[in-house]
Design an enzyme around this catalytic site. Structure first.
Site, PDB file in Angstrom:
ATOM      1  CG  HIS A  29      40.754  40.873  38.384  1.00  0.00           C
ATOM      2  ND1 HIS A  29      42.070  41.188  38.089  1.00  0.00           N
ATOM      3  CD2 HIS A  29      40.777  40.304  39.615  1.00  0.00           C
ATOM      4  CE1 HIS A  29      42.847  40.828  39.085  1.00  0.00           C
ATOM      5  NE2 HIS A  29      42.088  40.292  40.046  1.00  0.00           N
TER       6      HIS A  29
ATOM      7  CG  ASP B 297      40.266  39.958  43.955  1.00  0.00           C
ATOM      8  OD1 ASP B 297      40.888  39.794  42.890  1.00  0.00           O
ATOM      9  OD2 ASP B 297      40.776  40.462  44.982  1.00  0.00           O
TER      10      ASP B 297
ATOM     11  CG  HIS C 176      43.108  44.273  41.731  1.00  0.00           C
ATOM     12  ND1 HIS C 176      41.832  43.997  42.159  1.00  0.00           N
ATOM     13  CD2 HIS C 176      43.777  43.095  41.786  1.00  0.00           C
ATOM     14  CE1 HIS C 176      41.734  42.714  42.474  1.00  0.00           C
ATOM     15  NE2 HIS C 176      42.904  42.143  42.250  1.00  0.00           N
TER      16      HIS C 176
ATOM     17  NE  ARG D  83      42.828  37.570  46.726  1.00  0.00           N
ATOM     18  CZ  ARG D  83      42.224  37.206  45.598  1.00  0.00           C
ATOM     19  NH1 ARG D  83      42.692  37.608  44.422  1.00  0.00           N
ATOM     20  NH2 ARG D  83      41.147  36.438  45.630  1.00  0.00           N
TER      21      ARG D  83
HETATM   22  C1  SIN Z   1      45.301  39.639  42.576  1.00  0.00           C
HETATM   23  O1  SIN Z   1      44.684  39.919  41.562  1.00  0.00           O
HETATM   24  O2  SIN Z   1      44.742  39.293  43.608  1.00  0.00           O
HETATM   25  C2  SIN Z   1      46.822  39.703  42.587  1.00  0.00           C
HETATM   26  C3  SIN Z   1      47.331  41.084  42.482  1.00  0.00           C
HETATM   27  C4  SIN Z   1      48.825  41.112  42.377  1.00  0.00           C
HETATM   28  O3  SIN Z   1      49.480  40.071  42.242  1.00  0.00           O
HETATM   29  O4  SIN Z   1      49.387  42.195  42.398  1.00  0.00           O
END
Ligand code: SIN
Length: 292
Positions: free
Chosen positions: A105, A107, A264, A279
């Protein structure tokens, strides 16, 4: 030609995406010249990494704010006292098949103005597993045929949080104590927004594909069934191994990624171990379409 950096060391970690930046402490009030070089590396490599950092929530936010204002992520309970910090946590005993971020995805692509980027800081990392992968959506676009590129430049797609955060969303746990993260459905969980399938990056001017299997439902003006063959092709094309990098976290590592030109995926392969990261998410702009 590779850019020559004066103040920072930039070491690419894969052929298409990702670079580790050495000799920078993110708690320093570094100069504009140093930050300009960090920004250059961010634009050149799309995701940049720093290791060995020790950040308080305030320091995490203040470094993140060098890139732009921070937003509050909906549906997921924020860190107590820090609405701009999203805990990405999973306890050793959790068994759910879907982890947060566990499908490719970008974000919040379901937002009308999706985030510019995100800054993820690691505190607790499993002894093995729990890596994150990124893929380069510029390269994914560039590796398509001219006719396919031309067709995609004229298309829009519908994005929505519904599959993750709707009342039957796969991530909803309604503060069930079996889960460390508290994820609840809420207002706007079934809204739809329309974005160009190919977007122009406002800083680099490059074209990037902008669809992902987590939030993109269909092409504008088509049914999900009609959209599926081409969308499924794009979802798998975008994540061809040679477009990606994989980051092995260590406690105190920081990743800064550009949501406008990457996707990611958080690996879900550390059953029996804790994982704890935090985050921040940087405000972005409405995606710019290709002018035909
Ligand atoms: C996310 O998608 O923001 C999390 C990524 C992760 O946990 O590595």
């Amino acid at each position: 030609m590779t850019h020559q950096y004066k103040f920072i060391d930039v070491a690419p970690i894969a052929g298409s995406i990702g670079a580790e930046i050495k000799n920078v402490s993110l708690t320093d009030d570094f100069s504009t010249e140093v930050f300009d070089e960090i920004t250059h590396a961010f634009h050149e490599h799309a995701v940049i990494f720093f290791r060995g950092q020790e950040l308080t929530p305030e320091q995490h936010k203040s470094f993140s704010r060098r890139f732009g204002d921070l937003l509050e992520v909906p549906f997921v309970k924020a860190l107590e006292g820090h609405p701009e910090i999203l805990p990405v946590t999973r306890a050793a005993k959790e068994t759910s098949k879907r982890n947060f971020g566990g499908l490719w995805h970008s974000d919040m692509s379901y937002a009308a103005t999706p985030p510019l980027g995100s800054v993820l800081y690691s505190k607790v990392i499993p002894p093995v597993g729990g890596d994150t992968m990124w893929t380069n959506m510029y390269v994914a676009f560039e590796r398509l045929s001219p006719a396919m590129k031309n067709m995609l430049e004229g298309l829009n797609a519908v994005h929505s949080p519904v599959k993750s955060y709707g009342s039957n969303g796969v991530l909803i746990n309604n503060a069930d104590p079996a889960h460390k993260m508290d994820i609840q459905t809420g207002e706007g969980a079934d809204t739809e927004v329309i974005h160009p399938v190919v977007r122009i990056h406002p800083a680099t001017g490059r074209k990037a594909l902008y669809v992902n299997s987590t939030y993109t439902l269909r092409f504008e003006g088509m049914t999900e069934e009609e959209s599926a063959p081409l969308l499924n092709f794009l979802f798998s094309h975008c994540v061809r191994p040679e477009f990606t990098c994989r980051f092995r976290w260590t406690p105190g590592a920081v990743a800064v990624w550009d949501n406008r030109c990457t996707q990611h995926l958080a690996m879900n392969d550390y059953q029996g171990f804790d994982r704890e990261l935090y985050r921040t998410t940087i405000v972005g702009d409405r995606p710019i379409p290709v002018q035909k």
